[in-house]
Design a protein around this motif. Sequence first.
Motif, PDB file in Angstrom:
ATOM      1  N   PRO A 148      87.096 -32.050 -26.971  1.00 44.18           N
ATOM      2  CA  PRO A 148      86.307 -31.205 -26.062  1.00 44.18           C
ATOM      3  C   PRO A 148      85.740 -29.967 -26.741  1.00 44.18           C
ATOM      4  O   PRO A 148      84.634 -29.533 -26.405  1.00 44.18           O
ATOM      5  N   VAL A 149      86.497 -29.389 -27.676  1.00 49.89           N
ATOM      6  CA  VAL A 149      86.002 -28.208 -28.387  1.00 49.89           C
ATOM      7  C   VAL A 149      84.753 -28.566 -29.187  1.00 49.89           C
ATOM      8  O   VAL A 149      83.770 -27.814 -29.198  1.00 49.89           O
ATOM      9  N   ILE A 150      84.783 -29.706 -29.857  1.00 51.09           N
ATOM     10  CA  ILE A 150      83.606 -30.156 -30.615  1.00 51.09           C
ATOM     11  C   ILE A 150      82.400 -30.278 -29.689  1.00 51.09           C
ATOM     12  O   ILE A 150      81.293 -29.808 -30.006  1.00 51.09           O
ATOM     13  N   ILE A 151      82.612 -30.883 -28.531  1.00 48.94           N
ATOM     14  CA  ILE A 151      81.520 -31.066 -27.562  1.00 48.94           C
ATOM     15  C   ILE A 151      80.997 -29.721 -27.070  1.00 48.94           C
ATOM     16  O   ILE A 151      79.787 -29.490 -26.988  1.00 48.94           O
ATOM     17  N   LYS A 152      81.926 -28.797 -26.747  1.00 51.63           N
ATOM     18  CA  LYS A 152      81.512 -27.486 -26.213  1.00 51.63           C
ATOM     19  C   LYS A 152      80.763 -26.656 -27.257  1.00 51.63           C
ATOM     20  O   LYS A 152      79.784 -25.981 -26.925  1.00 51.63           O
ATOM     21  N   VAL A 153      81.226 -26.694 -28.492  1.00 54.46           N
ATOM     22  CA  VAL A 153      80.529 -25.962 -29.549  1.00 54.46           C
ATOM     23  C   VAL A 153      79.129 -26.535 -29.745  1.00 54.46           C
ATOM     24  O   VAL A 153      78.143 -25.786 -29.837  1.00 54.46           O
ATOM     25  N   LEU A 154      79.020 -27.848 -29.798  1.00 57.40           N
ATOM     26  CA  LEU A 154      77.720 -28.487 -30.014  1.00 57.40           C
ATOM     27  C   LEU A 154      76.763 -28.221 -28.851  1.00 57.40           C
ATOM     28  O   LEU A 154      75.598 -27.861 -29.068  1.00 57.40           O
ATOM     29  N   ILE A 155      77.258 -28.384 -27.617  1.00 50.44           N
ATOM     30  CA  ILE A 155      76.384 -28.159 -26.457  1.00 50.44           C
ATOM     31  C   ILE A 155      75.967 -26.692 -26.380  1.00 50.44           C
ATOM     32  O   ILE A 155      74.787 -26.377 -26.168  1.00 50.44           O
ATOM     33  N   GLY A 156      76.928 -25.768 -26.536  1.00 53.76           N
ATOM     34  CA  GLY A 156      76.610 -24.346 -26.481  1.00 53.76           C
ATOM     35  C   GLY A 156      75.616 -23.950 -27.552  1.00 53.76           C
ATOM     36  O   GLY A 156      74.674 -23.177 -27.306  1.00 53.76           O
ATOM     37  N   HIS A 157      75.794 -24.481 -28.752  1.00 52.42           N
ATOM     38  CA  HIS A 157      74.883 -24.215 -29.865  1.00 52.42           C
ATOM     39  C   HIS A 157      73.505 -24.823 -29.593  1.00 52.42           C
ATOM     40  O   HIS A 157      72.473 -24.178 -29.777  1.00 52.42           O
ATOM     41  N   ASP A 158      73.496 -26.075 -29.129  1.00 52.90           N
ATOM     42  CA  ASP A 158      72.225 -26.784 -28.959  1.00 52.90           C
ATOM     43  C   ASP A 158      71.429 -26.304 -27.755  1.00 52.90           C
ATOM     44  O   ASP A 158      70.216 -26.494 -27.701  1.00 52.90           O
ATOM     45  N   ILE A 159      72.102 -25.706 -26.773  1.00 54.06           N
ATOM     46  CA  ILE A 159      71.371 -25.109 -25.646  1.00 54.06           C
ATOM     47  C   ILE A 159      70.462 -23.991 -26.153  1.00 54.06           C
ATOM     48  O   ILE A 159      69.320 -23.847 -25.727  1.00 54.06           O
ATOM     49  N   VAL A 160      70.999 -23.219 -27.101  1.00 51.95           N
ATOM     50  CA  VAL A 160      70.216 -22.106 -27.672  1.00 51.95           C
ATOM     51  C   VAL A 160      69.092 -22.644 -28.558  1.00 51.95           C
ATOM     52  O   VAL A 160      67.974 -22.137 -28.534  1.00 51.95           O
TER      53      VAL A 160
ATOM     54  N   VAL B 197      72.247 -36.534 -25.759  1.00 54.74           N
ATOM     55  CA  VAL B 197      73.328 -37.500 -26.002  1.00 54.74           C
ATOM     56  C   VAL B 197      74.676 -36.919 -25.579  1.00 54.74           C
ATOM     57  O   VAL B 197      75.491 -37.598 -24.935  1.00 54.74           O
ATOM     58  N   LEU B 198      74.917 -35.662 -25.911  1.00 56.86           N
ATOM     59  CA  LEU B 198      76.186 -35.012 -25.560  1.00 56.86           C
ATOM     60  C   LEU B 198      76.351 -34.901 -24.046  1.00 56.86           C
ATOM     61  O   LEU B 198      77.441 -35.145 -23.516  1.00 56.86           O
ATOM     62  N   VAL B 199      75.293 -34.523 -23.361  1.00 55.95           N
ATOM     63  CA  VAL B 199      75.350 -34.422 -21.898  1.00 55.95           C
ATOM     64  C   VAL B 199      75.635 -35.786 -21.288  1.00 55.95           C
ATOM     65  O   VAL B 199      76.445 -35.912 -20.357  1.00 55.95           O
ATOM     66  N   ILE B 200      75.005 -36.821 -21.829  1.00 54.46           N
ATOM     67  CA  ILE B 200      75.243 -38.185 -21.338  1.00 54.46           C
ATOM     68  C   ILE B 200      76.700 -38.592 -21.579  1.00 54.46           C
ATOM     69  O   ILE B 200      77.332 -39.222 -20.727  1.00 54.46           O
ATOM     70  N   VAL B 201      77.240 -38.217 -22.732  1.00 52.71           N
ATOM     71  CA  VAL B 201      78.641 -38.534 -23.044  1.00 52.71           C
ATOM     72  C   VAL B 201      79.579 -37.875 -22.041  1.00 52.71           C
ATOM     73  O   VAL B 201      80.509 -38.505 -21.519  1.00 52.71           O
ATOM     74  N   VAL B 202      79.339 -36.581 -21.753  1.00 55.46           N
ATOM     75  CA  VAL B 202      80.188 -35.855 -20.796  1.00 55.46           C
ATOM     76  C   VAL B 202      80.091 -36.501 -19.413  1.00 55.46           C
ATOM     77  O   VAL B 202      81.109 -36.733 -18.757  1.00 55.46           O
TER      78      VAL B 202
ATOM     79  N   GLY C 243      79.258 -39.534 -18.782  1.00 54.84           N
ATOM     80  CA  GLY C 243      79.876 -40.852 -18.887  1.00 54.84           C
ATOM     81  C   GLY C 243      81.393 -40.793 -18.764  1.00 54.84           C
ATOM     82  O   GLY C 243      82.005 -41.675 -18.148  1.00 54.84           O
ATOM     83  N   VAL C 244      82.005 -39.766 -19.353  1.00 53.82           N
ATOM     84  CA  VAL C 244      83.466 -39.600 -19.264  1.00 53.82           C
ATOM     85  C   VAL C 244      83.903 -39.454 -17.814  1.00 53.82           C
ATOM     86  O   VAL C 244      84.847 -40.118 -17.351  1.00 53.82           O
ATOM     87  N   TYR C 245      83.202 -38.604 -17.074  1.00 54.99           N
ATOM     88  CA  TYR C 245      83.588 -38.354 -15.677  1.00 54.99           C
ATOM     89  C   TYR C 245      83.251 -39.539 -14.772  1.00 54.99           C
ATOM     90  O   TYR C 245      84.017 -39.847 -13.850  1.00 54.99           O
ATOM     91  N   VAL C 246      82.147 -40.209 -15.038  1.00 57.73           N
ATOM     92  CA  VAL C 246      81.816 -41.412 -14.255  1.00 57.73           C
ATOM     93  C   VAL C 246      82.859 -42.497 -14.526  1.00 57.73           C
ATOM     94  O   VAL C 246      83.312 -43.200 -13.606  1.00 57.73           O
ATOM     95  N   GLY C 247      83.269 -42.625 -15.786  1.00 54.79           N
ATOM     96  CA  GLY C 247      84.289 -43.603 -16.141  1.00 54.79           C
ATOM     97  C   GLY C 247      85.613 -43.332 -15.452  1.00 54.79           C
ATOM     98  O   GLY C 247      86.279 -44.250 -14.957  1.00 54.79           O
ATOM     99  N   LEU C 248      86.004 -42.063 -15.394  1.00 56.80           N
ATOM    100  CA  LEU C 248      87.249 -41.688 -14.710  1.00 56.80           C
ATOM    101  C   LEU C 248      87.151 -41.963 -13.211  1.00 56.80           C
ATOM    102  O   LEU C 248      88.112 -42.430 -12.592  1.00 56.80           O
ATOM    103  N   TRP C 249      85.980 -41.648 -12.645  1.00 59.68           N
ATOM    104  CA  TRP C 249      85.784 -41.913 -11.210  1.00 59.68           C
ATOM    105  C   TRP C 249      85.882 -43.399 -10.923  1.00 59.68           C
ATOM    106  O   TRP C 249      86.530 -43.824  -9.957  1.00 59.68           O
ATOM    107  N   TRP C 250      85.251 -44.219 -11.771  1.00 57.77           N
ATOM    108  CA  TRP C 250      85.285 -45.670 -11.577  1.00 57.77           C
ATOM    109  C   TRP C 250      86.711 -46.201 -11.722  1.00 57.77           C
ATOM    110  O   TRP C 250      87.152 -47.048 -10.941  1.00 57.77           O
ATOM    111  N   TYR C 251      87.423 -45.701 -12.729  1.00 60.03           N
ATOM    112  CA  TYR C 251      88.810 -46.149 -12.961  1.00 60.03           C
ATOM    113  C   TYR C 251      89.695 -45.811 -11.767  1.00 60.03           C
ATOM    114  O   TYR C 251      90.479 -46.656 -11.304  1.00 60.03           O
TER     115      TYR C 251
END
Length: 226
Positions: free
Chosen positions: A177-189, A200-205, A207-215
């Motif tokens: 999650p830290v890798i994702i947050k650093v990349l998203i925070g950096h790439d937003i700027v 891609v990162l937003v889609i991954v995030v 996807g994680v929550y949709v996958g958990l909801w489906w499970y």
Amino acid sequence: MARFFGWLFLIFLLGATYFWQPDFFQHSYSILKHGDIVSLAEYLRSFGAWSIVVTIILFIVMTFTIVFPFMILSGAAGIIYGLFWGVVISWTGEVIGAVVMFIFARYFFRQIIAGWITKSKYLKQVDDYSAANGFKALLIARLLPLAPSGIITAVAAISRISFKDFMLATIFGKLPPVIIKVLIGHDIVFAGENMTRLIVLVIVVIGVYVGLWWYKRHKDQNKVKY
């Protein structure tokens, strides 16, 4: 009595820290409140050689406040130190913050909660589960990119998870999650330069929550069938 003096020491420590540098906390709060990653990066950079220490202190403080998303500070760290060291510093700050909060919550609140647990069959089952399966449950919770870290830590602290399991789940679970947050925070700027990666990162995030909801939905449906 020991906890009473512990509270006094904690209040004194927090008060002394605030009055030592009130402008720092007030200015940091103002920037974080507006979610301004660029301004936060510039402010942290102004501390020069101490910027890493200041950044880690902010991570610890933010763990306790629970209000502000780590992505703002993680993105600022990525801008200042580059993506690799931004991840390392953000991960270090989040782990230290979680450990400090865990020790604090377990020392001051576990004994109080224990009295409630013994009176509730349901809470007793949850408590027993945390002792036997705490590592797995906490690891899964840590892996969620947008999960409130402070709340997860507080819940773990008042459970019976061992400190060893807490540390391992936090160390390994926080890194993705830290890798994702650093990349998203950096790439937003720098969206103009990194739009593809940001999408891609937003889609991954998502996807994680949709996958958990489906499970969870699939699991609940199976329970109903049986």
